[in-house]
Design a protein around this motif. Sequence first.
Motif, PDB file in Angstrom:
ATOM      1  N   ALA A   1       1.601  -5.348 -19.619  1.00 20.06           N
ATOM      2  CA  ALA A   1       2.702  -6.238 -19.245  1.00 20.06           C
ATOM      3  C   ALA A   1       3.739  -5.541 -18.374  1.00 20.06           C
ATOM      4  O   ALA A   1       4.277  -6.139 -17.430  1.00 20.06           O
ATOM      5  CB  ALA A   1       3.349  -6.797 -20.510  1.00 20.06           C
ATOM      6  N   ASP A   2       4.040  -4.284 -18.663  1.00 15.64           N
ATOM      7  CA  ASP A   2       5.057  -3.575 -17.893  1.00 15.64           C
ATOM      8  C   ASP A   2       4.627  -3.393 -16.442  1.00 15.64           C
ATOM      9  O   ASP A   2       5.443  -3.546 -15.516  1.00 15.64           O
ATOM     10  CB  ASP A   2       5.343  -2.206 -18.519  1.00 15.64           C
ATOM     11  N   ALA A   3       3.350  -3.054 -16.232  1.00 15.07           N
ATOM     12  CA  ALA A   3       2.859  -2.853 -14.871  1.00 15.07           C
ATOM     13  C   ALA A   3       2.874  -4.154 -14.081  1.00 15.07           C
ATOM     14  O   ALA A   3       3.241  -4.176 -12.897  1.00 15.07           O
ATOM     15  CB  ALA A   3       1.444  -2.268 -14.903  1.00 15.07           C
ATOM     16  N   VAL A   4       2.488  -5.243 -14.723  1.00 15.60           N
ATOM     17  CA  VAL A   4       2.497  -6.542 -14.049  1.00 15.60           C
ATOM     18  C   VAL A   4       3.936  -6.948 -13.717  1.00 15.60           C
ATOM     19  O   VAL A   4       4.218  -7.437 -12.610  1.00 15.60           O
ATOM     20  CB  VAL A   4       1.821  -7.615 -14.927  1.00 15.60           C
ATOM     21  N   ALA A   5       4.857  -6.713 -14.640  1.00 15.11           N
ATOM     22  CA  ALA A   5       6.258  -7.066 -14.401  1.00 15.11           C
ATOM     23  C   ALA A   5       6.845  -6.249 -13.257  1.00 15.11           C
ATOM     24  O   ALA A   5       7.593  -6.778 -12.417  1.00 15.11           O
ATOM     25  CB  ALA A   5       7.071  -6.844 -15.671  1.00 15.11           C
ATOM     26  N   ALA A   6       6.499  -4.961 -13.195  1.00 21.79           N
ATOM     27  CA  ALA A   6       7.000  -4.105 -12.114  1.00 21.79           C
ATOM     28  C   ALA A   6       6.454  -4.560 -10.771  1.00 21.79           C
ATOM     29  O   ALA A   6       7.180  -4.579  -9.761  1.00 21.79           O
ATOM     30  CB  ALA A   6       6.624  -2.654 -12.378  1.00 21.79           C
ATOM     31  N   ALA A   7       5.173  -4.954 -10.723  1.00 20.28           N
ATOM     32  CA  ALA A   7       4.580  -5.434  -9.478  1.00 20.28           C
ATOM     33  C   ALA A   7       5.221  -6.753  -9.047  1.00 20.28           C
ATOM     34  O   ALA A   7       5.479  -6.983  -7.853  1.00 20.28           O
ATOM     35  CB  ALA A   7       3.074  -5.612  -9.650  1.00 20.28           C
ATOM     36  N   ALA A   8       5.498  -7.621 -10.008  1.00 17.21           N
ATOM     37  CA  ALA A   8       6.133  -8.907  -9.689  1.00 17.21           C
ATOM     38  C   ALA A   8       7.527  -8.685  -9.109  1.00 17.21           C
ATOM     39  O   ALA A   8       7.937  -9.355  -8.147  1.00 17.21           O
ATOM     40  CB  ALA A   8       6.200  -9.769 -10.940  1.00 17.21           C
ATOM     41  N   GLU A   9       8.274  -7.748  -9.685  1.00 15.39           N
ATOM     42  CA  GLU A   9       9.608  -7.443  -9.184  1.00 15.39           C
ATOM     43  C   GLU A   9       9.547  -6.878  -7.774  1.00 15.39           C
ATOM     44  O   GLU A   9      10.377  -7.207  -6.915  1.00 15.39           O
ATOM     45  CB  GLU A   9      10.294  -6.445 -10.122  1.00 15.39           C
TER      46      GLU A   9
ATOM     47  N   ALA B   1       8.081 -15.058  -2.233  1.00 13.18           N
ATOM     48  CA  ALA B   1       6.751 -15.079  -2.843  1.00 13.18           C
ATOM     49  C   ALA B   1       6.851 -14.554  -4.266  1.00 13.18           C
ATOM     50  O   ALA B   1       7.698 -13.716  -4.587  1.00 13.18           O
ATOM     51  CB  ALA B   1       5.773 -14.228  -2.042  1.00 13.18           C
ATOM     52  N   SER B   2       5.995 -15.079  -5.123  1.00 11.57           N
ATOM     53  CA  SER B   2       5.955 -14.607  -6.509  1.00 11.57           C
ATOM     54  C   SER B   2       4.529 -14.191  -6.858  1.00 11.57           C
ATOM     55  O   SER B   2       3.555 -14.651  -6.252  1.00 11.57           O
ATOM     56  CB  SER B   2       6.435 -15.704  -7.464  1.00 11.57           C
ATOM     57  N   LEU B   3       4.429 -13.327  -7.836  1.00 10.51           N
ATOM     58  CA  LEU B   3       3.136 -12.784  -8.239  1.00 10.51           C
ATOM     59  C   LEU B   3       2.547 -13.633  -9.369  1.00 10.51           C
ATOM     60  O   LEU B   3       3.239 -13.951 -10.337  1.00 10.51           O
ATOM     61  CB  LEU B   3       3.311 -11.342  -8.711  1.00 10.51           C
ATOM     62  N   VAL B   4       1.269 -13.966  -9.233  1.00  6.25           N
ATOM     63  CA  VAL B   4       0.580 -14.775 -10.244  1.00  6.25           C
ATOM     64  C   VAL B   4      -0.545 -13.941 -10.857  1.00  6.25           C
ATOM     65  O   VAL B   4      -1.519 -13.612 -10.169  1.00  6.25           O
ATOM     66  CB  VAL B   4      -0.001 -16.057  -9.627  1.00  6.25           C
TER      67      VAL B   4
ATOM     68  N   ARG C   1       0.836  -1.209   0.000  1.00  9.36           N
ATOM     69  CA  ARG C   1       0.000   0.000   0.000  1.00  9.36           C
ATOM     70  C   ARG C   1       0.868   1.255   0.000  1.00  9.36           C
ATOM     71  O   ARG C   1       0.574   2.231  -0.701  1.00  9.36           O
ATOM     72  CB  ARG C   1      -0.930  -0.005   1.207  1.00  9.36           C
ATOM     73  N   SER C   2       1.936   1.219   0.792  1.00 10.03           N
ATOM     74  CA  SER C   2       2.842   2.367   0.846  1.00 10.03           C
ATOM     75  C   SER C   2       3.502   2.618  -0.504  1.00 10.03           C
ATOM     76  O   SER C   2       3.851   3.762  -0.834  1.00 10.03           O
ATOM     77  CB  SER C   2       3.917   2.148   1.913  1.00 10.03           C
ATOM     78  N   ALA C   3       3.666   1.551  -1.280  1.00  4.23           N
ATOM     79  CA  ALA C   3       4.263   1.673  -2.608  1.00  4.23           C
ATOM     80  C   ALA C   3       3.250   2.129  -3.652  1.00  4.23           C
ATOM     81  O   ALA C   3       3.576   2.242  -4.837  1.00  4.23           O
ATOM     82  CB  ALA C   3       4.873   0.343  -3.030  1.00  4.23           C
ATOM     83  N   GLY C   4       1.996   2.373  -3.224  1.00  2.00           N
ATOM     84  CA  GLY C   4       0.967   2.877  -4.132  1.00  2.00           C
ATOM     85  C   GLY C   4       0.165   1.808  -4.838  1.00  2.00           C
ATOM     86  O   GLY C   4      -0.609   2.117  -5.752  1.00  2.00           O
ATOM     87  N   MET C   5       0.303   0.560  -4.426  1.00  2.00           N
ATOM     88  CA  MET C   5      -0.451  -0.497  -5.079  1.00  2.00           C
ATOM     89  C   MET C   5      -1.869  -0.582  -4.515  1.00  2.00           C
ATOM     90  O   MET C   5      -2.106  -0.286  -3.344  1.00  2.00           O
ATOM     91  CB  MET C   5       0.258  -1.843  -4.915  1.00  2.00           C
ATOM     92  N   VAL C   6      -2.797  -0.993  -5.369  1.00  2.00           N
ATOM     93  CA  VAL C   6      -4.198  -1.131  -4.986  1.00  2.00           C
ATOM     94  C   VAL C   6      -4.441  -2.572  -4.550  1.00  2.00           C
ATOM     95  O   VAL C   6      -4.234  -3.514  -5.315  1.00  2.00           O
ATOM     96  CB  VAL C   6      -5.125  -0.776  -6.160  1.00  2.00           C
ATOM     97  N   MET C   7      -4.899  -2.737  -3.322  1.00  2.00           N
ATOM     98  CA  MET C   7      -5.161  -4.073  -2.803  1.00  2.00           C
ATOM     99  C   MET C   7      -6.613  -4.455  -3.053  1.00  2.00           C
ATOM    100  O   MET C   7      -7.527  -3.659  -2.841  1.00  2.00           O
ATOM    101  CB  MET C   7      -4.845  -4.130  -1.305  1.00  2.00           C
TER     102      MET C   7
END
Length: 229
Positions: free
Chosen positions: A196-204, A214-217, A170-176
Amino acid sequence: MQDNDSRATAYTTLAPGTDYRHELEIKRSRFITVLRRAGTEDEARDLVAGLRREFHDARHHCSAFVLGPDRTIQRSSDDGEPSGTAGVPMLEALLKRETRSGVTDLSDVSAVVVRYFGGVLLGAGGLVRAYSESISASLDQAPMVRRSRLRICSAAVAHAAAGRLENDLRSAGMVMAGPEYGDRHTVLRIAVPDDADAVAAAAERILQLTAGAASLVPEGTEWVDEVLA
């Protein structure tokens, strides 16, 4: 209209809630405009049907609507006005509405202009201006929202680490999008822009915050209203 296969990943529409009404008087004719957010053709046509009942003594109930992220569904009706003087100008006012500088992406909007004839003929040009102005003036007052298609992604983490990780995200600005609790893990659900870029950035970011634990699916998509800045 929520289309997960659309080319557009965001568009502007009316804020949810009640209908938005505005009235103009031009040479003694009353032009009552009603705007409604509509996701389907049935919802858009329900507005026309309801206003025919409400304003049953009016001479004209002209309408226009545009639906879908790509604005693929567009309809209009002159309802007895001379051809091309009411419905088409209304539709063009919706399609050409700038929601921000240089952007015309208004959609999922049904508009009806109810006209009470005042006894003075406006002529074709006058009718076109009256119906177009009625829509534009109504849109000036109607609150808007940005509707974005977000990719829902999940990350399974240990229960003990879930709270801290959620706060960091949340602090990083992501929407939960709301966690899910299993016997051994908490599944955090994250909504990111559907590219794709946004998903890749969130996964990183997930890999960094969990030191690779943990990894992002990526999962499905959802359309979400966002307040305009």
